[in-house]
Design a protein around this motif. Structure first.
Motif, short mmCIF file in Angstrom:
data_model
loop_
_atom_site.label_atom_id
_atom_site.label_comp_id
_atom_site.label_asym_id
_atom_site.label_seq_id
_atom_site.Cartn_x
_atom_site.Cartn_y
_atom_site.Cartn_z
N GLY A 133 -8.75 2.63 3.13
CA GLY A 133 -8.62 3.15 4.48
C GLY A 133 -7.45 2.08 5.16
O GLY A 133 -6.76 3.02 6.24
N THR A 134 -7.55 0.88 4.82
CA THR A 134 -6.43 -0.17 5.70
C THR A 134 -5.12 0.40 5.36
O THR A 134 -4.27 0.47 6.23
CB THR A 134 -6.84 -1.29 5.25
N THR A 135 -4.97 0.63 3.99
CA THR A 135 -3.70 1.19 3.61
C THR A 135 -2.94 2.51 4.27
O THR A 135 -2.05 2.69 4.73
CB THR A 135 -3.53 1.30 2.12
N SER A 136 -4.09 3.47 4.18
CA SER A 136 -3.65 4.78 4.85
C SER A 136 -3.46 4.72 6.34
O SER A 136 -2.53 5.20 6.83
CB SER A 136 -4.98 5.66 4.63
N ALA A 137 -4.42 3.97 7.09
CA ALA A 137 -4.47 3.84 8.53
C ALA A 137 -2.83 3.21 8.84
O ALA A 137 -1.91 3.63 9.95
CB ALA A 137 -5.48 3.07 8.95
N ILE A 138 -2.61 1.80 8.17
CA ILE A 138 -1.54 1.13 8.69
C ILE A 138 -0.10 1.66 8.08
O ILE A 138 0.89 1.93 8.72
CB ILE A 138 -1.45 -0.31 8.03
N GLY A 139 -0.30 2.31 6.99
CA GLY A 139 0.81 3.23 6.38
C GLY A 139 1.14 4.51 7.53
O GLY A 139 2.25 4.77 7.55
N TYR A 140 0.12 5.11 7.99
CA TYR A 140 0.36 6.05 8.87
C TYR A 140 1.36 5.55 10.29
O TYR A 140 2.10 6.16 10.43
CB TYR A 140 -1.09 6.74 9.52
N ALA B 26 4.82 6.65 11.42
CA ALA B 26 5.15 6.78 12.82
C ALA B 26 6.04 6.24 13.50
O ALA B 26 6.36 6.49 14.66
CB ALA B 26 3.87 7.16 13.52
N LYS B 27 6.48 5.03 12.75
CA LYS B 27 7.37 4.00 13.66
C LYS B 27 6.47 3.38 14.94
O LYS B 27 7.16 3.32 15.86
CB LYS B 27 8.63 4.51 13.81
N ASP B 28 5.36 2.99 14.84
CA ASP B 28 4.58 2.69 15.72
C ASP B 28 3.98 1.26 15.56
O ASP B 28 3.09 0.95 14.85
CB ASP B 28 3.09 3.46 15.95
N ARG B 29 5.16 0.36 15.98
CA ARG B 29 4.84 -1.18 15.59
C ARG B 29 3.61 -1.75 16.22
O ARG B 29 2.90 -2.62 15.49
CB ARG B 29 6.08 -2.09 16.26
N LYS B 30 3.26 -1.36 17.40
CA LYS B 30 1.94 -1.93 17.96
C LYS B 30 0.83 -1.72 17.29
O LYS B 30 0.11 -2.64 16.85
CB LYS B 30 1.95 -1.55 19.41
N ASN B 31 0.56 -0.40 17.22
CA ASN B 31 -0.54 -0.13 16.34
C ASN B 31 -0.70 -0.53 14.82
O ASN B 31 -1.61 -0.71 14.17
CB ASN B 31 -0.78 1.32 16.35
N THR B 32 0.59 -0.69 14.22
CA THR B 32 0.75 -1.31 12.91
C THR B 32 0.17 -2.59 12.99
O THR B 32 -0.67 -2.93 11.96
CB THR B 32 2.22 -1.23 12.44
N ILE B 33 0.37 -3.54 13.82
CA ILE B 33 -0.10 -4.96 14.13
C ILE B 33 -1.52 -4.84 14.49
O ILE B 33 -2.29 -5.55 13.88
CB ILE B 33 0.75 -5.87 15.03
N LEU B 34 -1.94 -4.11 15.40
CA LEU B 34 -3.44 -3.90 15.66
C LEU B 34 -4.30 -3.52 14.67
O LEU B 34 -5.52 -3.85 14.47
CB LEU B 34 -3.56 -3.11 16.91
N GLY B 35 -3.57 -2.70 13.78
CA GLY B 35 -4.20 -2.01 12.57
C GLY B 35 -4.71 -3.34 11.71
O GLY B 35 -5.83 -3.11 11.02
N VAL B 36 -3.68 -3.92 11.40
CA VAL B 36 -3.86 -5.18 10.57
C VAL B 36 -4.96 -6.14 11.12
O VAL B 36 -6.09 -6.74 10.30
CB VAL B 36 -2.61 -6.19 10.40
N LYS C 149 -7.02 -6.59 19.80
CA LYS C 149 -7.69 -5.88 20.76
C LYS C 149 -8.80 -4.99 20.04
O LYS C 149 -8.04 -4.02 19.09
CB LYS C 149 -7.07 -5.06 21.52
N PHE C 150 -10.04 -4.91 20.07
CA PHE C 150 -10.80 -4.05 19.38
C PHE C 150 -10.57 -2.42 19.89
O PHE C 150 -10.86 -2.13 20.99
CB PHE C 150 -12.24 -4.27 19.83
N ASP C 151 -10.06 -1.69 18.97
CA ASP C 151 -9.63 -0.58 19.27
C ASP C 151 -10.17 0.58 18.44
O ASP C 151 -10.30 0.81 16.97
CB ASP C 151 -7.90 -0.29 18.96
#
Length: 442
Positions: free
Chosen positions: A73-80, A84-94, A230-232
């Motif tokens: 699920g982590t791979t899928s979310a961060i890969g998404y 989408a070229k969303d740097r902020k959510n990529t790092i927050l995903g990690v 940030k808990f997202d």
């Protein structure tokens, strides 16, 4: 994910699958070799040791499977977010994924240590086998954080297409495990306890190395410090939307495997459980290429989904299904011809040599289920493992009174019969439903 990998997936998903699958294949070989090495050295201790470790394999698989599911699920979310070229959510995903794995570690460790002894007793094993199971299980589950965080870190590495660093870390760990196993087991005379200690230490080493590159050196996500934790709930939900079903699927598979071991014990004895356990280990080795392709498919599809590229998702799915089907046929032929030789991988001791012809028969029957490894989905996992497999194993093994042969044939019949329906539904979903969902995402 690097720009190079993202561009490759966008322009040529088939080529991306080939390039990403090879290092993942090598990585899975190393992971599997941990079990092979442990199995080889443990088989020289006693039959009780083989039975004890084999009985705990499903439980340990639940631990690693659930964490692996969340890792997927982590791979899928961060890969998404990368797609989408969303740097902020990529790092927050990690960072949110790291928080999830911390909570998971606390919960899983407590649960498995509490249920360990009652679980061993429930299998009606001999007193010696139960003692060996406790010696092996307590350190293994007590230090479960090493295996759980491994799955989390691997998921973060896979999302960005980085596979070389996990190879380095696990390669070092494997060599160390191969050296420490005989030392702890035989030189220090610790038996199965030594095997568990060796596994924990080498897994911990891998976590330290990969964690250093990821969180301290920041070689994977250079902008890791640009965004505070940030808990997202949206990111958590995206991780768990894939991670929970994946974890439940693996859990169901392992629970079903535990029931099959129970059926095997009823139809035979401790030796039958040893045959079933060692045979399944060999069988899983043959499935490494298929598992690697499935893991690669997740990377390509998650990135393409983030980029709203329907055609790449469709091409990738069909391409991987064709390759995995071919691998299944090759595996079937290899086992039909070389089953006795494959059995010798583990059974190098004189005391275990009598199991070779029985394990060969097990492999020749069970190998046909390799054709069902194209993809996973919760409903088909439940149907396959709990409806069809358990029905056919119980019916053939006990109602028809075919014993162990009936149980093994039942595994093949149950899993194979669900494969056709599973593929047809997946193909229908991708061609008729997925495009609608992609449009809704816009």
């Amino acid at each position: 994910m690097s720009n190079k990998n993202s561009e490759l997936i966008e322009k040529n998903p088939k080529k991306a699958i080939k390039e990403l699958a090879i290092p993942i294949l090598i990585l899975n070989v190393i992971i599997t070799m941990y079990n092979v090495v442990d199995g080889i050295w443990i088989s020289g201790i006693s039959e009780a040791a083989i039975v004890a470790v084999g009985t705990l394999i499903p439980s340990f698989s639940i631990l690693t499977g659930i964490s692996g599911g969340i890792g997927m699920g982590t791979t899928s979310a961060i890969g998404y977010y990368i797609g989408a070229k969303d740097r902020k959510n990529t790092i927050l995903g990690v960072k949110n994924a790291t928080f999830i794995f911390f909570i998971l570690t606390v919960i899983m460790t407590i649960i498995f240590l509490v249920v360990l002894k009652p679980l061993l007793i429930s299998y009606s094993l001999s007193g010696e086998a139960i003692r060996e199971g406790l010696n092996y299980g307590i350190p293994l589950f007590g230090c479960s954080f090493t295996f759980i965080f491994s799955a989390g870190i691997f998921g973060m590495y896979r999302a960005c297409g980085e596979t070389k660093k996990p190879l380095y870390a696990l390669g070092i760990g494997f060599i160390l495990n191969a050296l420490l196993d005989p030392v702890f087991i035989y030189v220090f005379n610790l038996g199965v306890l030594g095997a568990a200690i060796s596994s924990v230490l080498t897994s911990l080493l891998g976590v330290i190395i990969l964690g250093y590159w990821l969180f301290i050196k920041k070689t994977i996500y250079p902008d890791y410090d640009d965004y505070k934790f940030k808990f997202d709930t949206h990111i958590i939900k995206r991780i768990l939307d894939v991670g929970i079903p994946s974890a439940i699927e693996i859990f169901l598979i392992v629970v079903a495997a535990s029931i099959l071991i129970y059926f095997t014990q009823l139809a035979g004895d401790d030796q039958a459980v040893a045959i079933h356990t060692l045979g399944y280990r060999l069988y899983q080795i043959l499935l490494i290429p298929i598992s690697s392709l499935c893991a690669t498919l997740v990377i390509v599809v998650s990135n393409s989904f983030g980029a709203k590229n329907f055609n790449n998702i469709k091409k990738s799915f069909k391409y991987v299904c064709k390759i995995t089907f071919c691998f299944g046929l090759v595996n079937m032929l290899i086992v039909l011809v070389f089953a006795p030789q494959l059995s010798l991988v583990y059974l190098f001791t004189t005391g275990s040599a009598g199991l070779i012809p029985k394990i060969s028969l097990f492999l020749r029957i069970i190998i046909f289920q390799g054709l069902s490894k194209g993809f996973y989905s919760f409903i088909w996992t439940f149907t396959r493992e709990f409806v069809l497999v358990l029905f056919f194993t119980y019916f053939l093994g006990f109602i028809m009174n075919w014993g162990l042969i009936g149980i093994w044939i039942g595994i093949f019949v149950g899993k194979s019969s669900s494969t056709i329906f599973c593929y047809l539904y997946a193909n229908y979903y991708i061609n008729n439903k997925l495009n609608e969902e992609l449009s809704e995402e816009d």
